[in-house]
Design a protein around this motif. Structure first.
Motif, PDB file in Angstrom:
ATOM      1  N   GLY A 120      27.632 -14.588  -2.696  1.00 43.75           N
ATOM      2  CA  GLY A 120      26.951 -15.259  -3.809  1.00 43.75           C
ATOM      3  C   GLY A 120      25.819 -14.412  -4.356  1.00 43.75           C
ATOM      4  N   GLY A 121      24.669 -15.034  -4.542  1.00 37.81           N
ATOM      5  CA  GLY A 121      23.517 -14.301  -5.057  1.00 37.81           C
ATOM      6  C   GLY A 121      22.719 -13.662  -3.946  1.00 37.81           C
ATOM      7  N   GLY A 122      23.171 -13.800  -2.736  1.00 33.83           N
ATOM      8  CA  GLY A 122      22.438 -13.289  -1.575  1.00 33.83           C
ATOM      9  C   GLY A 122      22.386 -14.376  -0.530  1.00 33.83           C
ATOM     10  N   LEU A 152      26.934   0.333  -0.185  1.00 32.41           N
ATOM     11  CA  LEU A 152      27.709  -0.015  -1.371  1.00 32.41           C
ATOM     12  C   LEU A 152      26.937   0.338  -2.633  1.00 32.41           C
ATOM     13  CD1 LEU A 152      28.956  -3.542  -0.352  1.00 32.41           C
ATOM     14  CD2 LEU A 152      30.272  -1.445  -0.457  1.00 32.41           C
ATOM     15  N   THR A 153      27.699   0.717  -3.639  1.00 33.79           N
ATOM     16  CA  THR A 153      27.099   0.917  -4.953  1.00 33.79           C
ATOM     17  C   THR A 153      26.733  -0.466  -5.489  1.00 33.79           C
ATOM     18  OG1 THR A 153      28.804   2.583  -5.205  1.00 33.79           O
ATOM     19  CG2 THR A 153      27.555   2.017  -7.175  1.00 33.79           C
ATOM     20  N   LEU A 154      25.522  -0.649  -5.905  1.00 31.47           N
ATOM     21  CA  LEU A 154      25.121  -1.947  -6.457  1.00 31.47           C
ATOM     22  C   LEU A 154      24.782  -1.792  -7.931  1.00 31.47           C
ATOM     23  CD1 LEU A 154      22.777  -3.484  -3.729  1.00 31.47           C
ATOM     24  CD2 LEU A 154      25.197  -3.882  -4.080  1.00 31.47           C
ATOM     25  N   ASP A 155      24.956  -2.872  -8.664  1.00 32.03           N
ATOM     26  CA  ASP A 155      24.622  -2.883 -10.076  1.00 32.03           C
ATOM     27  C   ASP A 155      23.838  -4.168 -10.319  1.00 32.03           C
ATOM     28  OD1 ASP A 155      24.530  -3.141 -12.799  1.00 32.03           O
ATOM     29  OD2 ASP A 155      26.543  -2.366 -13.127  1.00 32.03           O
ATOM     30  N   ASP A 156      22.528  -4.033 -10.468  1.00 30.31           N
ATOM     31  CA  ASP A 156      21.687  -5.202 -10.699  1.00 30.31           C
ATOM     32  C   ASP A 156      21.945  -6.290  -9.648  1.00 30.31           C
ATOM     33  OD1 ASP A 156      19.832  -6.807 -11.896  1.00 30.31           O
ATOM     34  OD2 ASP A 156      21.192  -7.586 -13.404  1.00 30.31           O
ATOM     35  N   ASP A 157      21.898  -5.913  -8.394  1.00 32.21           N
ATOM     36  CA  ASP A 157      22.080  -6.835  -7.266  1.00 32.21           C
ATOM     37  C   ASP A 157      23.506  -7.335  -7.082  1.00 32.21           C
ATOM     38  OD1 ASP A 157      19.628  -6.657  -6.252  1.00 32.21           O
ATOM     39  OD2 ASP A 157      18.986  -8.688  -6.733  1.00 32.21           O
ATOM     40  N   ARG A 158      24.413  -6.834  -7.880  1.00 28.47           N
ATOM     41  CA  ARG A 158      25.801  -7.261  -7.677  1.00 28.47           C
ATOM     42  C   ARG A 158      26.652  -6.068  -7.258  1.00 28.47           C
ATOM     43  NH1 ARG A 158      27.665 -11.213 -12.350  1.00 28.47           N
ATOM     44  NH2 ARG A 158      26.326 -10.072 -13.775  1.00 28.47           N
ATOM     45  N   ILE A 159      27.822  -6.354  -6.733  1.00 29.01           N
ATOM     46  CA  ILE A 159      28.663  -5.291  -6.191  1.00 29.01           C
ATOM     47  C   ILE A 159      29.817  -5.024  -7.158  1.00 29.01           C
ATOM     48  CG2 ILE A 159      30.091  -4.573  -4.244  1.00 29.01           C
ATOM     49  CD1 ILE A 159      28.483  -6.557  -2.498  1.00 29.01           C
ATOM     50  N   PRO A 160      29.845  -3.824  -7.762  1.00 28.61           N
ATOM     51  CA  PRO A 160      30.950  -3.521  -8.675  1.00 28.61           C
ATOM     52  C   PRO A 160      32.288  -3.459  -7.936  1.00 28.61           C
ATOM     53  CG  PRO A 160      29.126  -1.988  -9.005  1.00 28.61           C
ATOM     54  CD  PRO A 160      28.859  -2.736  -7.727  1.00 28.61           C
ATOM     55  N   VAL A 161      33.296  -4.021  -8.553  1.00 25.72           N
ATOM     56  CA  VAL A 161      34.655  -3.996  -7.981  1.00 25.72           C
ATOM     57  C   VAL A 161      35.642  -3.669  -9.082  1.00 25.72           C
ATOM     58  CG1 VAL A 161      34.270  -5.650  -6.098  1.00 25.72           C
ATOM     59  CG2 VAL A 161      34.835  -6.504  -8.374  1.00 25.72           C
ATOM     60  N   ASP A 162      36.838  -3.264  -8.673  1.00 29.72           N
ATOM     61  CA  ASP A 162      37.893  -3.083  -9.673  1.00 29.72           C
ATOM     62  C   ASP A 162      38.568  -4.442  -9.872  1.00 29.72           C
ATOM     63  OD1 ASP A 162      40.576  -3.336  -8.123  1.00 29.72           O
ATOM     64  OD2 ASP A 162      39.340  -2.060  -6.839  1.00 29.72           O
ATOM     65  N   GLY A 177      33.587 -13.608  -5.956  1.00 28.41           N
ATOM     66  CA  GLY A 177      32.614 -14.663  -6.251  1.00 28.41           C
ATOM     67  C   GLY A 177      31.403 -14.098  -6.969  1.00 28.41           C
ATOM     68  N   ASP A 178      30.301 -14.836  -6.906  1.00 26.10           N
ATOM     69  CA  ASP A 178      29.117 -14.489  -7.710  1.00 26.10           C
ATOM     70  C   ASP A 178      28.576 -13.101  -7.424  1.00 26.10           C
ATOM     71  OD1 ASP A 178      29.283 -17.006  -8.739  1.00 26.10           O
ATOM     72  OD2 ASP A 178      27.197 -17.557  -8.311  1.00 26.10           O
ATOM     73  N   ILE A 179      28.825 -12.576  -6.235  1.00 33.00           N
ATOM     74  CA  ILE A 179      28.232 -11.282  -5.888  1.00 33.00           C
ATOM     75  C   ILE A 179      28.973 -10.111  -6.530  1.00 33.00           C
ATOM     76  CG2 ILE A 179      29.528 -10.686  -3.782  1.00 33.00           C
ATOM     77  CD1 ILE A 179      26.701 -10.037  -2.586  1.00 33.00           C
ATOM     78  N   SER A 180      30.187 -10.342  -6.986  1.00 35.73           N
ATOM     79  CA  SER A 180      30.979  -9.237  -7.529  1.00 35.73           C
ATOM     80  C   SER A 180      30.660  -9.026  -9.010  1.00 35.73           C
ATOM     81  CB  SER A 180      32.471  -9.506  -7.350  1.00 35.73           C
ATOM     82  OG  SER A 180      32.870 -10.606  -8.127  1.00 35.73           O
TER      83      SER A 180
END
Ligand code: FAD
Length: 232
Positions: A120-122, A152-162, A177-180
């Motif tokens: 989620g958001g953490g 992990l590479t993070l983008d503004d607290d979120r985790i980039p995925v394909d 979910g929200d973290i991606s």
């Protein structure tokens, strides 16, 4: 002494999306264990708006957030996933020979072939406020400050995925979910459910690379119905 649990998939976060992931992964014969910093499943739904109705879950014109969580728990019951509550995943390290070791802020340690981050958001942490009428208060631990995700590479607290596999920058580690994060991502429960279905396909290819599986519907596959305990 560390208490080591071995599982096919360790899911970090037992919010609605982590819970549904246990269903989709279960259909693909992967054993799941969920770890959550809270003392119960449900994530934001349970923690922030349990008695509020949600109006955009497909097939449910109106469902209370807690009812959705209760139904998800019922839906995943046939797969009997493991749960560890009151533990924050604090480190994720690759293991020699494949897979990961996930440590927590307690004695619990998990060895898993696949890690699914559904955080989620953490992490939520609930504190009892002092005073005459103690009340639980939840706070978020921003993802950026979580040691577990430092590789992990993070983008503004979120985790980039394909958007094919919802895999992170680390092979075998997925985020849903929200973290991606991916172009067009919406922080909606229904988007998380879609992401859960797709990681199951990709995770199975890692766990059993030589296996050939055909796509099946739960309505018409006796094999899937047997797993759900509903076959005649
Ligand atoms: C007031 C409100 C109303 C909303 N209304 C709607 C709506 O109408 N429709 C809709 O689709 N969505 C709605 N949402 C958004 C929806 O709740 C989220 O999209 C959804 O909860 C995301 O699910 P998740 O499983 O990804 O994450 P979460 O629900 O945030 O769950 C993540 C879980 O991971 C745990 N966690 C995180 N990090 C760790 C760690 N390191 N170790 C252990 N545990 C960890 C957390 O404690 C938490 O329990 C609403 C949100 C809010 C706040």
């Amino acid at each position: 002494v560390a208490k080591v649990t071995t599982t096919d998939v360790l899911i970090v976060g037992a919010g609605p999306v982590g819970l549904f992931a246990a269903f989709e992964l279960g259909l693909f014969d992967m054993r799941c264990h969920l770890v959550d910093a809270l003392d119960r499943p449900g994530g934001q739904c349970t923690e922030l708006y349990a008695d509020k109705p949600i109006y955009d879950v497909p097939g449910w014109p109106r469902i209370l957030a807690q009812d959705l969580v209760d139904r998800l728990m019922e839906q995943i019951a046939p797969f009997a996933p493991g749960f560890t509550f009151n533990r924050m995943a604090s480190a994720i390290a690759p293991r020699a020979g494949g897979g990961f070791r996930i440590s927590t802020d307690g004695d619990d340690v998990f060895d898993a072939r696949i890690v699914v981050i559904a955080a989620g958001g953490g992490a939520f942490q609930t504190f009892a406020t002092t005073g005459e009428a103690p009340k639980a208060r939840s706070v978020f631990h921003p993802v950026r400050r979580m040691e577990a995700f430092r590789d992990l590479t993070l983008d503004d607290d979120r985790i980039p995925v394909d958007t094919e596999k919802f895999q992170t920058s680390v092979a075998g580690m997925f985020a849903i979910g929200d973290i991606s994060f991916y172009p067009g991502k919406l922080r909606l429960i229904l988007c998380g459910f879609h992401e859960a279905a797709l990681i199951a396909q990709a995770a199975r290819r890692i766990v059993a690379p030589s296996e050939r599986r055909v796509f099946q519907y739960t309505t018409s596959s006796t094999g899937l119905q047997k797993k759900l305990g509903v076959a005649d």
